[in-house]
Design an enzyme around this catalytic site. Structure first.
Site, PDB file in Angstrom:
ATOM      1  N   SER A  29       0.817  -1.216   0.000  1.00  0.00           N
ATOM      2  CA  SER A  29       0.000   0.000   0.000  1.00  0.00           C
ATOM      3  C   SER A  29       0.852   1.268   0.000  1.00  0.00           C
ATOM      4  O   SER A  29       1.764   1.412   0.817  1.00  0.00           O
ATOM      5  CB  SER A  29      -0.919   0.009   1.228  1.00  0.00           C
ATOM      6  OG  SER A  29      -1.596   1.242   1.308  1.00  0.00           O
ATOM      7  N   HIS A  35      -0.975  -1.434  -3.984  1.00  0.00           N
ATOM      8  CA  HIS A  35      -2.339  -1.162  -3.501  1.00  0.00           C
ATOM      9  C   HIS A  35      -2.527   0.355  -3.402  1.00  0.00           C
ATOM     10  O   HIS A  35      -1.787   1.040  -2.686  1.00  0.00           O
ATOM     11  CB  HIS A  35      -2.522  -1.826  -2.140  1.00  0.00           C
ATOM     12  CG  HIS A  35      -3.896  -1.738  -1.582  1.00  0.00           C
ATOM     13  ND1 HIS A  35      -4.896  -2.640  -1.871  1.00  0.00           N
ATOM     14  CD2 HIS A  35      -4.452  -0.838  -0.731  1.00  0.00           C
ATOM     15  CE1 HIS A  35      -5.997  -2.311  -1.227  1.00  0.00           C
ATOM     16  NE2 HIS A  35      -5.755  -1.207  -0.529  1.00  0.00           N
ATOM     17  N   ASP A  69      -5.078   3.297  -2.412  1.00  0.00           N
ATOM     18  CA  ASP A  69      -6.298   3.606  -1.669  1.00  0.00           C
ATOM     19  C   ASP A  69      -6.877   4.935  -2.130  1.00  0.00           C
ATOM     20  O   ASP A  69      -6.374   6.000  -1.779  1.00  0.00           O
ATOM     21  CB  ASP A  69      -5.981   3.697  -0.171  1.00  0.00           C
ATOM     22  CG  ASP A  69      -5.714   2.339   0.433  1.00  0.00           C
ATOM     23  OD1 ASP A  69      -6.586   1.461   0.292  1.00  0.00           O
ATOM     24  OD2 ASP A  69      -4.639   2.150   1.028  1.00  0.00           O
ATOM     25  N   MET A  73      -9.589   7.592  -1.758  1.00  0.00           N
ATOM     26  CA  MET A  73     -10.598   8.055  -0.786  1.00  0.00           C
ATOM     27  C   MET A  73     -11.174   9.378  -1.266  1.00  0.00           C
ATOM     28  O   MET A  73     -10.432  10.239  -1.752  1.00  0.00           O
ATOM     29  CB  MET A  73      -9.952   8.272   0.584  1.00  0.00           C
ATOM     30  CG  MET A  73      -9.253   7.041   1.143  1.00  0.00           C
ATOM     31  SD  MET A  73      -8.717   7.357   2.831  1.00  0.00           S
ATOM     32  CE  MET A  73      -7.586   6.001   3.088  1.00  0.00           C
ATOM     33  N   HIS A  86      -8.162   0.411  -4.803  1.00  0.00           N
ATOM     34  CA  HIS A  86      -9.219   0.221  -3.802  1.00  0.00           C
ATOM     35  C   HIS A  86     -10.048   1.496  -3.719  1.00  0.00           C
ATOM     36  O   HIS A  86      -9.601   2.485  -3.133  1.00  0.00           O
ATOM     37  CB  HIS A  86      -8.519  -0.111  -2.467  1.00  0.00           C
ATOM     38  CG  HIS A  86      -9.438  -0.308  -1.315  1.00  0.00           C
ATOM     39  ND1 HIS A  86      -8.976  -0.401  -0.020  1.00  0.00           N
ATOM     40  CD2 HIS A  86     -10.790  -0.449  -1.245  1.00  0.00           C
ATOM     41  CE1 HIS A  86     -10.008  -0.580   0.789  1.00  0.00           C
ATOM     42  NE2 HIS A  86     -11.114  -0.602   0.073  1.00  0.00           N
ATOM     43  N   MET A 130     -12.439   3.561  -2.136  1.00  0.00           N
ATOM     44  CA  MET A 130     -13.230   3.852  -0.937  1.00  0.00           C
ATOM     45  C   MET A 130     -13.970   5.153  -1.211  1.00  0.00           C
ATOM     46  O   MET A 130     -13.603   6.220  -0.718  1.00  0.00           O
ATOM     47  CB  MET A 130     -12.298   3.992   0.273  1.00  0.00           C
ATOM     48  CG  MET A 130     -11.825   2.648   0.792  1.00  0.00           C
ATOM     49  SD  MET A 130     -10.602   2.824   2.083  1.00  0.00           S
ATOM     50  CE  MET A 130      -9.157   3.022   1.100  1.00  0.00           C
ATOM     51  N   MET A 150     -12.034  -5.943   4.643  1.00  0.00           N
ATOM     52  CA  MET A 150     -11.431  -4.884   5.470  1.00  0.00           C
ATOM     53  C   MET A 150     -11.283  -5.406   6.895  1.00  0.00           C
ATOM     54  O   MET A 150     -12.271  -5.782   7.530  1.00  0.00           O
ATOM     55  CB  MET A 150     -12.325  -3.633   5.496  1.00  0.00           C
ATOM     56  CG  MET A 150     -12.377  -2.840   4.205  1.00  0.00           C
ATOM     57  SD  MET A 150     -10.769  -2.355   3.548  1.00  0.00           S
ATOM     58  CE  MET A 150     -10.144  -1.292   4.868  1.00  0.00           C
ATOM     59  N   GLY A 179     -10.089   4.061   5.943  1.00  0.00           N
ATOM     60  CA  GLY A 179      -9.791   5.482   6.034  1.00  0.00           C
ATOM     61  C   GLY A 179      -8.412   5.844   6.519  1.00  0.00           C
ATOM     62  O   GLY A 179      -7.967   6.964   6.314  1.00  0.00           O
ATOM     63  N   GLY A 189      -4.225   4.170   7.591  1.00  0.00           N
ATOM     64  CA  GLY A 189      -3.277   3.086   7.835  1.00  0.00           C
ATOM     65  C   GLY A 189      -2.921   3.044   9.315  1.00  0.00           C
ATOM     66  O   GLY A 189      -3.309   3.930  10.081  1.00  0.00           O
ATOM     67  N   ASP A 200      -7.149  -6.379   4.098  1.00  0.00           N
ATOM     68  CA  ASP A 200      -6.611  -5.022   4.135  1.00  0.00           C
ATOM     69  C   ASP A 200      -6.760  -4.400   5.513  1.00  0.00           C
ATOM     70  O   ASP A 200      -7.874  -4.133   5.961  1.00  0.00           O
ATOM     71  CB  ASP A 200      -7.372  -4.190   3.084  1.00  0.00           C
ATOM     72  CG  ASP A 200      -6.780  -2.814   2.874  1.00  0.00           C
ATOM     73  OD1 ASP A 200      -5.725  -2.516   3.454  1.00  0.00           O
ATOM     74  OD2 ASP A 200      -7.382  -2.039   2.098  1.00  0.00           O
ATOM     75  N   GLY A 215      -3.901  -3.614   9.106  1.00  0.00           N
ATOM     76  CA  GLY A 215      -3.242  -4.202  10.276  1.00  0.00           C
ATOM     77  C   GLY A 215      -2.489  -5.482   9.994  1.00  0.00           C
ATOM     78  O   GLY A 215      -2.293  -6.301  10.901  1.00  0.00           O
ATOM     79  N   GLY A 265       0.711  -2.204   4.568  1.00  0.00           N
ATOM     80  CA  GLY A 265       0.988  -0.763   4.576  1.00  0.00           C
ATOM     81  C   GLY A 265       2.088  -0.424   5.550  1.00  0.00           C
ATOM     82  O   GLY A 265       3.283  -0.557   5.254  1.00  0.00           O
TER      83      GLY A 265
HETATM   84  C1  DX5 Z   1      -7.087   1.603   5.072  1.00  0.00           C
HETATM   85  C2  DX5 Z   1      -6.521   1.256   3.740  1.00  0.00           C
HETATM   86  C3  DX5 Z   1      -5.340   0.347   3.764  1.00  0.00           C
HETATM   87  C4  DX5 Z   1      -4.106   0.867   4.459  1.00  0.00           C
HETATM   88  C5  DX5 Z   1      -3.558  -0.280   5.237  1.00  0.00           C
HETATM   89  O1  DX5 Z   1      -8.307   2.219   4.921  1.00  0.00           O
HETATM   90  O2  DX5 Z   1      -7.526   0.644   2.936  1.00  0.00           O
HETATM   91  O3  DX5 Z   1      -5.003  -0.126   2.468  1.00  0.00           O
HETATM   92  O4  DX5 Z   1      -3.104   1.351   3.606  1.00  0.00           O
HETATM   93  O5  DX5 Z   1      -2.542   0.150   6.057  1.00  0.00           O
HETATM   94  P1  DX5 Z   1      -1.993  -0.735   7.252  1.00  0.00           P
HETATM   95  O6  DX5 Z   1      -1.338  -1.948   6.627  1.00  0.00           O
HETATM   96  O7  DX5 Z   1      -1.056   0.158   7.942  1.00  0.00           O
HETATM   97  O8  DX5 Z   1      -3.174  -1.140   8.106  1.00  0.00           O
HETATM   98 ZN    ZN Z   2      -6.948  -0.373   1.000  1.00  0.00          ZN
END
Ligand code: DX5
Ligand code: ZN
Length: 218
Positions: free
Chosen positions: A8, A33, A35, A37, A66, A68, A137, A142, A144, A175, A177, A197
């Protein structure tokens, strides 16, 4: 087949995307990846199609996009044109889900559907035949750096069971943690793609961190 790692860019140094992409690629990422938003579905606003277009010449890795966003319908062609390879929409977005998934495939891209932690995963079952990937998810969308929700493993198992029942050989990606420990949990539950991420970005050894995720899938 082994597991896949989708790296990510959300928390990367966005002023140096070219360099960040190269670091991910050199560390052995399988996909990037991205994201997206929109400030409505999520609080923040991140990448638009122009950013994806600027990133495209700098790596051959597939772009795992992705979305969102509240209304993905109009954005799908823009991201397809900008160079996305997988386009994932959310079950919770306000659009005709089946029509959007079909549109993604018509544009020659792989279609994905994502579910938020609070959503009953059975809601996506009717759409599985229209998808190449399911994105579970394991944090609130929203940001990382959040902690993995352990309940996600039940969802992964349920999707893998339903996909097998339907005879669908699809990717199940997770996706939020993901680290070397939570990666083991998701792969054991039936996922084959990990979005990674901050675990990677906070590490001073990208190659080692990436390898630790891959080893968790063996
Ligand atoms: C969160 C994103 C993730 C994010 C994950 O909303 O969709 O893709 O980058 O980051 P980590 O791996 O730090 O949880
Ligand atoms: Zn994501």
């Amino acid at each position: 087949m082994g597991v896949l790692i989708s790296s990510s860019v959300l928390n990367a140094d966005l002023a140096n995307l070219e360099q960040e992409l190269r670091r991910f690629e050199n560390a052995g990422a399988d996909m990037i990846h991205i994201d997206v938003m929109d400030g409505v579905f999520t609080e923040s606003i991140t990448f638009g199609d122009y950013v994806v277009r600027s990133m495209r010449p700098h790596t051959d890795l597939p772009f795992d996009t992705h979305l969102m966003v509240k209304d993905p319908a109009k954005l799908i062609p823009l991201f397809a044109r900008a160079g996305s390879d997988i386009i994932t929409i959310h079950e919770e977005s306000s659009c005709d889900i089946a029509a959007c998934l079909k549109k993604i495939r018509q544009l020659g891209k792989k279609a994905g559907i994502s579910v938020n932690p609070e959503t009953d995963v059975a809601r996506i079952f009717p759409y599985l035949p229209l998808c190449d990937m399911v994105l579970i998810m394991s944090v609130k969308p929203g940001a990382g750096g959040q902690a993995f929700m352990n309940e996600s493993t039940d969802k992964i198992k349920a999707v893998r069971e339903e996909a097998d029942r339907l005879g669908l050989d699809m990717h199940i990606s997770v996706d939020g943690g993901i680290n070397d420990e939570t990666a083991r949990l998701i792969f054991e539950a039936g996922a084959n793609v990990a979005v990674v991420g901050t675990y990677l970005l906070n590490s001073d050894d990208y190659v080692g961190a990436m390898l630790s995720i891959r080893v968790a899938g063996r």
